[in-house]
Enzyme design. Sequence first.
Site, PDB file in Angstrom:
ATOM      1  CG  HIS A 137      32.516  29.744  80.543  1.00 29.71           C
ATOM      2  ND1 HIS A 137      31.100  29.248  80.572  1.00 29.71           N
ATOM      3  CD2 HIS A 137      32.576  30.713  80.419  1.00 29.71           C
ATOM      4  CE1 HIS A 137      30.366  30.264  80.610  1.00 29.71           C
ATOM      5  NE2 HIS A 137      30.958  31.122  81.084  1.00 29.71           N
ATOM      6  CD  GLU A 138      34.711  33.517  82.049  1.00 34.82           C
ATOM      7  OE1 GLU A 138      34.068  34.883  81.168  1.00 34.82           O
ATOM      8  OE2 GLU A 138      34.464  32.772  82.247  1.00 34.82           O
ATOM      9  CG  HIS A 141      31.718  34.835  78.256  1.00 33.29           C
ATOM     10  ND1 HIS A 141      29.977  35.314  77.673  1.00 33.29           N
ATOM     11  CD2 HIS A 141      31.729  34.458  79.329  1.00 33.29           C
ATOM     12  CE1 HIS A 141      29.387  34.591  78.399  1.00 33.29           C
ATOM     13  NE2 HIS A 141      30.399  34.011  79.394  1.00 33.29           N
ATOM     14  CD  GLU A 216      27.809  33.651  81.135  1.00 34.49           C
ATOM     15  OE1 GLU A 216      28.436  32.339  81.662  1.00 34.49           O
ATOM     16  OE2 GLU A 216      27.813  34.785  81.327  1.00 34.49           O
TER      17      GLU A 216
END
Length: 311
Positions: A137-138, A141, A216
């Site tokens: 997930h990070e 980003h 997100e």
Amino acid sequence: MEIGTSLKINMIIALFLTIVSEGIFSLVIINFLKFPVIFSIIFLLILWLIQWLISPYLVERNSVEVTRDDPSYGWVYELVENVARRAGIKTPRVFLVDEPYPNAFAYGNYVTGKRIGITIPLLQILTTEELESVIGHELGHIKHNDVEIGLAIGLIPSILGFISNILLTVGWATLIFAVDEFDILVGLTMLAIGGVLFVITFFLQLFVLWFNRLRESFADYFSYELFRERAWNLAKALAKIEIYMQNIRLDPFRGIIVTIPPTKVKESDPDLLIEDLLREKTNIFSDILSTHPHPAKRIKMIYKLTKPMIF
């Protein structure tokens, strides 16, 4: 419509509306104050550049960098390295953060290097597979340059909010300590201008938060693209974090630090919480003031993506 495509379209719409709304209000204020437009743009670019350069150093306070050779946490670096290789991006620098709650966040820039911060409690409550999905997930980003975009669209509301707070504070103080009608007039004028700026800031912040929530969700989708059916571990990780944070309240306007809004939970079992979240009904107002989608929305999206594979 496929979830990934839908998210991309919604992000484009949200970003467009955010930029347009910020541009309109900025031009109105600039014209009212008789400031040169070019000067104002240069001023904003300088502020963004300063924030972009110094923010990594502000974020990583109480943190220590982890390398592959670290005797205790080298495995964390290797895990990030493996996920980065799968994602097709350069391995970011990894930092362990001394905070009392489980969290992970992407930050940094092309000068300091892209970075991932992971708090110790997160390592304590997640399995390796769950941590892997959070790292995915990070990395989403980082790959999508969310840090730079977030700083850019959040700059104008931050400036207006800062000015609004000053005017409201000084305005009230001026009224309290007023000695004549002129002081009262000055105080009321400050309160009026500060109030208008507060309303504008709140309105713009709604667009910024909307775009943040979509980012997100897209980062969640990126983790799914990396791990497919194993992305269900992200749902388990989110449930564990919610349980851990049931007594912690965090400000949704913390800025660059990517935080997960806590919700009240009754169960201590992540699987039971996931079942509750899958049944929970949400609407547009469930997370309208949050940087992240409501946990139920995130769990439901992950469930919809992975259901054909594992259920």
